[in-house]
Scaffold this active site. Sequence first.
Site, PDB file in Angstrom:
ATOM      1  N   ASP A 114      38.872 -68.285 -96.795  1.00  0.00           N
ATOM      2  CA  ASP A 114      39.062 -67.054 -97.567  1.00  0.00           C
ATOM      3  C   ASP A 114      38.972 -65.788 -96.721  1.00  0.00           C
ATOM      4  OD1 ASP A 114      36.429 -67.289 -96.913  1.00  0.00           O
ATOM      5  OD2 ASP A 114      35.635 -67.156 -98.941  1.00  0.00           O
ATOM      6  N   HIS A 115      38.396 -65.877 -95.539  1.00  0.00           N
ATOM      7  CA  HIS A 115      38.188 -64.664 -94.734  1.00  0.00           C
ATOM      8  C   HIS A 115      39.414 -64.329 -93.883  1.00  0.00           C
ATOM      9  CE1 HIS A 115      34.040 -64.898 -95.948  1.00  0.00           C
ATOM     10  NE2 HIS A 115      33.677 -63.906 -95.155  1.00  0.00           N
ATOM     11  N   ASP A 138      27.037 -67.831 -95.308  1.00  0.00           N
ATOM     12  CA  ASP A 138      27.521 -66.501 -95.652  1.00  0.00           C
ATOM     13  C   ASP A 138      26.388 -65.808 -96.396  1.00  0.00           C
ATOM     14  OD1 ASP A 138      30.448 -65.021 -96.059  1.00  0.00           O
ATOM     15  OD2 ASP A 138      28.889 -64.419 -97.479  1.00  0.00           O
ATOM     16  N   ARG A 184      29.489 -53.706 -98.820  1.00  0.00           N
ATOM     17  CA  ARG A 184      29.018 -53.155 -97.544  1.00  0.00           C
ATOM     18  C   ARG A 184      29.882 -51.978 -97.127  1.00  0.00           C
ATOM     19  NH1 ARG A 184      27.687 -59.010 -94.955  1.00  0.00           N
ATOM     20  NH2 ARG A 184      25.627 -59.050 -95.890  1.00  0.00           N
ATOM     21  N   SER A 229      25.431 -59.463 -92.390  1.00  0.00           N
ATOM     22  CA  SER A 229      26.039 -60.788 -92.500  1.00  0.00           C
ATOM     23  C   SER A 229      25.164 -61.887 -91.903  1.00  0.00           C
ATOM     24  CB  SER A 229      27.404 -60.742 -91.808  1.00  0.00           C
ATOM     25  OG  SER A 229      27.570 -61.816 -90.936  1.00  0.00           O
ATOM     26  N   ARG A 248      26.415 -64.132 -89.966  1.00  0.00           N
ATOM     27  CA  ARG A 248      27.151 -64.703 -88.832  1.00  0.00           C
ATOM     28  C   ARG A 248      26.228 -65.025 -87.662  1.00  0.00           C
ATOM     29  NH1 ARG A 248      30.316 -59.016 -88.251  1.00  0.00           N
ATOM     30  NH2 ARG A 248      30.603 -59.554 -90.400  1.00  0.00           N
TER      31      ARG A 248
HETATM   32  C1  MIC Z   1      30.555 -60.472 -94.348  1.00  0.00           C
HETATM   33  O1  MIC Z   1      30.611 -60.046 -95.483  1.00  0.00           O
HETATM   34  O2  MIC Z   1      30.170 -59.782 -93.387  1.00  0.00           O
HETATM   35  C2  MIC Z   1      30.916 -61.896 -94.092  1.00  0.00           C
HETATM   36  C3  MIC Z   1      32.096 -61.896 -93.254  1.00  0.00           C
HETATM   37  O3  MIC Z   1      31.234 -62.541 -95.286  1.00  0.00           O
HETATM   38  C4  MIC Z   1      29.704 -62.528 -93.451  1.00  0.00           C
HETATM   39  C5  MIC Z   1      29.943 -63.807 -92.846  1.00  0.00           C
HETATM   40  C6  MIC Z   1      30.618 -63.690 -91.571  1.00  0.00           C
HETATM   41  O4  MIC Z   1      30.283 -62.831 -90.759  1.00  0.00           O
HETATM   42  O5  MIC Z   1      31.471 -64.517 -91.341  1.00  0.00           O
HETATM   43  C7  MIC Z   1      28.452 -62.662 -94.285  1.00  0.00           C
HETATM   44  O6  MIC Z   1      28.202 -61.831 -95.092  1.00  0.00           O
HETATM   45  O7  MIC Z   1      27.635 -63.551 -94.026  1.00  0.00           O
HETATM   46 FE1  SF4 Z   2      34.197 -61.949 -98.106  1.00  0.00          FE
HETATM   47 FE2  SF4 Z   2      31.828 -61.241 -97.078  1.00  0.00          FE
HETATM   48 FE3  SF4 Z   2      33.420 -59.442 -98.238  1.00  0.00          FE
HETATM   49 FE4  SF4 Z   2      32.244 -61.237 -99.711  1.00  0.00          FE
HETATM   50  S1  SF4 Z   2      31.234 -59.666 -98.500  1.00  0.00           S
HETATM   51  S2  SF4 Z   2      34.357 -60.620 -99.860  1.00  0.00           S
HETATM   52  S3  SF4 Z   2      32.259 -63.028 -98.401  1.00  0.00           S
HETATM   53  S4  SF4 Z   2      33.841 -60.596 -96.371  1.00  0.00           S
END
Ligand code: MIC
Ligand code: SF4
Length: 647
Positions: A64-65, A120, A382, A537, A539
């Site tokens: 999905d990313h 995530d 965010r 995140s 990550r």
């Molecule tokens: C995000 O919202 O920053 C992400 C991308 O969903 C991350 C995960 C990632 O860095 O792949 C998250 O929130 O954990």
């Molecule tokens: Fe995707 Fe992370 Fe954004 Fe949620 S916060 S939509 S999981 S990138």
Amino acid sequence: MGKNVTQKIISNHLVSGEETLGSEVALRIDQTITQDATGTMAYLQFEAMGVPRVKTDLSVSYVDHNTLQYGGFENADDHRYLQTVASKYGVHFSRPGNGILHQVHLERFGKPGGTLLGSDSHTPTQGGLGMMAMGAGGLDVAVAMGGGAFNITYPKVTLVKLTGKLQPWVSAKDVILELLRIMTVKGGVGKVIEYGGEGVDCLTVPERATITNMGAELGATTSVFPSDDKTLEFLKAQQREEDWIELKADADATYDEEIVIDLDTLEPMIAQPHMPDVVCKVSEVAGLKVDQVCVGSCTNSSYQDLMTVAETFNCCGDKVSTGLDMTISPGSKQVLNMIARSGGLSTLIEAGCRILESSCGPCIGNGQSPPSGGVSLRTFNRNFIGRSGTKNASVYLVSPEVAVASAIKGVITDPRTLGDYPNIEMPTEFRVDDSMILAPSTAAESDSVEIRRGPNIAPLPIAEALPDTLGGSVLIKLGDNITTDDITPAGTWLKYRSNVPKYSESVFAQINSTFHEEAQAAGGGFVIGGDNYGQGSSREHAALCPMYLGIKAVVAKSFARIHKDNLVNFGILPLTFANSADYDAIDASDELEFSGLAEALRNGNETIKVTNKTKGTEIALEHGYTQRQIDTLLAGGKLNYTKSQAA
Ligand code: MIC
Ligand code: SF4
């Protein structure tokens, strides 16, 4: 004594540890989820563990990313790897286009009373169903897939008591924005946020999920709602009535803290640049010209959210203001299909919205970067600086109601000035079609499944056992609330998530574009941070890439939970100042030395001394590690540790 919802779920999943505040408990994990941006690492690590099939009740791999990345084969190769590795090891695979992991999991798989671990940070979305769902690094998820327990510090439980009832044009997003205003982005560390009070009854499961989703921004371990009639209604509408159990706090349950939010008087709220907790009332910033409005993300992309936007255009007979661009990313194929069938999609198209794929899209900086110095209103979770792809843009976080009102008027608008609220009800029947979720091979077929890897999938770097003496210079000194987007940015870098050597070039690049070269030339070194280092995140790349560059320890005033675990997992020492004023006693480029380190940890010393050779001083640091974390660090990270345990 009675128990609250959190305590009940923990007790039912306890593998070891004492159920007392602050002690480490190991929990059995029922389900796991991954997404493509963190998933490739999780499955590479799972493969490295040598377990033949996943041991959870259910594991799902979502794509999905990185669905639409331009310029090369990398994403498509990752997707192919993920699909084949899932099939081989017994993991369901949700194909690109099926939707954002948290939305799809809520629709199809989340279960009240269960535990879920996801790679995530917004995994707590499933708390809207009464599930204890936690975010973690990919390695922790890999271990959970292999049947290993997940360790957390027994949390404080904060009761957020909702009184009254949401008023027209005020919605779930405003509840969590208000809580962020009260608690701040570090207010939830070490806590589970549990919702209660009569106000809970007026919230549908997707609305509850908006609130638990953004509990991640509080830094909380997770957030959870009770499982009640509303939960049953939702599961019935998803044809999964059998997954329901009732789960409520006992009448005499107690909490460590209580916060009251009165829904009757709550107003539309907005998070201002550049943190989710810089929250005020929409009315206080109304009138500011807007350049872009984006609706979607795992926080606000449900059927109800999108139909509210569509019906607002409909009732007012209005279009998107000519002064701005508006995009819509439906949370899932189910949502997209249902707004299409109900006519909502057509209303959105006629109003001038740009319809994007059912994926994370602009939320992770994949497209829709705002114009220079632009104002972007997003229903996301965010607004960290630069995350949108435009460093000097001002990103605001709002509800779908505020988003559509502002899109119509062209300026930030309190939606209560629009007239009658459309009041969209949750459907009594969702359109269920799981054809984009592929079941894995059977155990018997698994041997014949070939895992396909492209050139972007680089071998996993493995940390070394902790030496007794660590020396080097301070490579960078940072302030408070450093996010994982500051450490390892997303956006155009995302396609290198499976390629650690390449992705490591991004480390701190937004702050110092030559950081990676300097770190490697110095043979590694140390990072100094302020409060809440590593928030945001989950990550694990924010630990894995610094490890690859030779970072040996991060000394900060305090850490965000998931990032601290990730550092330990990759053999980097997270240490805090015994006296936070000592933050001023170390500068960038200072030479530091830790001696007798392994010995001190082995002996159970609670304080570690570091010598600042440049300044000729000695500074006391604390670690707060559990025995398991000490063993992990001594072994050189969790993969080494897990293997040694298995041997
Ligand atoms: C995000 O919202 O920053 C992400 C991308 O969903 C991350 C995960 C990632 O860095 O792949 C998250 O929130 O954990
Ligand atoms: Fe995707 Fe992370 Fe954004 Fe949620 S916060 S939509 S999981 S990138």
